[in-house]
Write a protein that holds these residues in place. Structure first.
Motif, mmCIF file in Angstrom:
data_model
loop_
_atom_site.group_PDB
_atom_site.id
_atom_site.type_symbol
_atom_site.label_atom_id
_atom_site.label_comp_id
_atom_site.label_asym_id
_atom_site.label_seq_id
_atom_site.Cartn_x
_atom_site.Cartn_y
_atom_site.Cartn_z
ATOM 1 N N LEU A 1 38.071 21.345 28.875
ATOM 2 C CA LEU A 1 37.560 20.209 27.742
ATOM 3 C C LEU A 1 36.296 19.633 27.956
ATOM 4 N N PRO A 2 36.068 19.164 29.302
ATOM 5 C CA PRO A 2 34.824 18.390 29.451
ATOM 6 C C PRO A 2 33.482 19.390 29.143
ATOM 7 N N ALA A 3 33.758 20.701 29.717
ATOM 8 C CA ALA A 3 32.578 21.462 29.431
ATOM 9 C C ALA A 3 32.468 21.844 28.090
ATOM 10 N N ILE A 4 33.554 22.109 27.413
ATOM 11 C CA ILE A 4 33.411 22.402 25.711
ATOM 12 C C ILE A 4 32.772 21.131 25.177
ATOM 13 N N PHE A 5 33.064 19.870 25.495
ATOM 14 C CA PHE A 5 32.507 18.698 24.752
ATOM 15 C C PHE A 5 31.030 18.745 25.116
ATOM 16 N N LEU A 6 30.863 19.027 26.282
ATOM 17 C CA LEU A 6 29.086 18.777 26.760
ATOM 18 C C LEU A 6 28.612 19.757 25.793
ATOM 19 N N LEU A 7 28.784 20.958 25.566
ATOM 20 C CA LEU A 7 28.189 21.920 24.970
ATOM 21 C C LEU A 7 28.249 21.622 23.692
ATOM 22 N N LEU A 8 29.420 21.145 22.953
ATOM 23 C CA LEU A 8 29.140 20.519 21.642
ATOM 24 C C LEU A 8 28.118 19.450 21.504
ATOM 25 N N ALA A 9 28.096 18.435 22.444
ATOM 26 C CA ALA A 9 27.304 17.247 22.428
ATOM 27 C C ALA A 9 25.812 17.711 22.492
ATOM 28 N N MET A 10 25.518 18.758 23.128
ATOM 29 C CA MET A 10 24.250 19.192 23.535
ATOM 30 C C MET A 10 23.729 20.307 22.426
ATOM 31 N N HIS A 11 24.480 21.156 21.849
ATOM 32 C CA HIS A 11 24.144 22.116 21.208
ATOM 33 C C HIS A 11 24.305 21.884 19.551
ATOM 34 N N VAL A 12 25.820 21.459 19.271
ATOM 35 C CA VAL A 12 26.102 21.019 18.093
ATOM 36 C C VAL A 12 25.569 19.714 17.373
ATOM 37 N N ILE A 13 26.043 18.636 18.109
ATOM 38 C CA ILE A 13 25.470 17.334 17.610
ATOM 39 C C ILE A 13 23.968 17.169 18.045
ATOM 40 N N ARG A 14 23.577 17.652 19.084
ATOM 41 C CA ARG A 14 22.292 17.666 19.575
ATOM 42 C C ARG A 14 21.743 16.141 20.072
ATOM 43 N N PHE A 15 22.456 15.692 20.753
ATOM 44 C CA PHE A 15 21.843 14.324 21.333
ATOM 45 C C PHE A 15 20.830 14.572 22.152
ATOM 46 N N LYS A 16 19.810 13.285 22.144
ATOM 47 C CA LYS A 16 18.612 13.595 22.862
ATOM 48 C C LYS A 16 18.737 13.289 24.506
ATOM 49 N N SER A 17 19.647 12.331 24.629
ATOM 50 C CA SER A 17 19.756 12.196 26.045
ATOM 51 C C SER A 17 20.969 12.426 26.751
ATOM 52 N N HIS A 18 20.811 12.698 28.248
ATOM 53 C CA HIS A 18 22.030 13.069 28.812
ATOM 54 C C HIS A 18 22.940 12.183 28.832
ATOM 55 N N SER A 19 22.540 10.800 28.881
ATOM 56 C CA SER A 19 23.452 9.665 28.659
ATOM 57 C C SER A 19 24.389 9.536 27.562
ATOM 58 N N GLN A 20 23.784 9.959 26.506
ATOM 59 C CA GLN A 20 24.623 10.030 24.867
ATOM 60 C C GLN A 20 25.328 11.154 25.221
ATOM 61 N N CYS A 21 25.139 12.210 25.968
ATOM 62 C CA CYS A 21 26.175 13.645 25.866
ATOM 63 C C CYS A 21 27.151 12.985 26.754
ATOM 64 N N ASP A 22 26.883 12.403 28.021
ATOM 65 C CA ASP A 22 27.968 11.786 28.928
ATOM 66 C C ASP A 22 28.950 10.952 28.228
ATOM 67 N N GLU A 23 28.291 9.937 27.524
ATOM 68 C CA GLU A 23 29.488 9.097 26.792
ATOM 69 C C GLU A 23 30.158 9.765 25.866
ATOM 70 N N PHE A 24 29.676 10.876 25.100
ATOM 71 C CA PHE A 24 30.550 11.531 24.072
ATOM 72 C C PHE A 24 31.641 12.380 24.761
ATOM 73 N N VAL A 25 31.335 13.024 25.853
ATOM 74 C CA VAL A 25 32.492 13.656 26.665
ATOM 75 C C VAL A 25 33.471 12.695 27.375
ATOM 76 N N LEU A 26 33.189 11.832 27.716
ATOM 77 C CA LEU A 26 33.806 10.608 28.117
ATOM 78 C C LEU A 26 34.742 10.149 27.246
#
Length: 104
Positions: free
Chosen positions: A16-41
């Motif tokens: 799940l964390p890897a899937i959520f990270l991919l969603l955050a980076m490629h589908v939702i397209r967050f700009k920063s890694h901290s936003q991606c990490d917060e989404f995954v968490l």
């Protein structure tokens, strides 16, 4: 027999964390890694908590509300019976999560 559902859920929870990270980076397209990490968490924690609550309380909410409305004593008895029935699955999930060093 009792380990198979816990093992299946545990394998899903590992990915799940890897899937959520991919969603955050490629589908939702967050700009920063901290936003991606917060989404995954947030989503990973929410999914894991929902999994624990659904494992503990296996009866549907509508049935539970109707039963509580009719007889609170019977509701508490059914709730206790459901928790005892599902305790082996929950304990297996806890053991697997501890063995994999992942949070429950």
């Amino acid at each position: 027999k009792d380990y198979l559902p816990a093992l299946a859920v545990s394998l899903i929870l590992l990915w799940l964390p890897a899937i959520f990270l991919l969603l955050a980076m490629h589908v939702i397209r967050f700009k920063s890694h901290s936003q991606c990490d917060e989404f995954v968490l947030i989503w990973n924690t929410g999914y894991r908590l929902a999994n624990v609550f659904l494992t503990l309380f296996s009866i549907s909410f509508m049935q539970a509300f109707q039963c509580f409305k009719e007889s609170p004593d019977v509701f508490l008895q059914q709730l206790a019976d459901g928790v005892v029935r599902q305790s082996t699955v929950l304990m297996n999930l806890v053991i697997l999560a501890a063995g994999q060093e992942t949070m429950l």
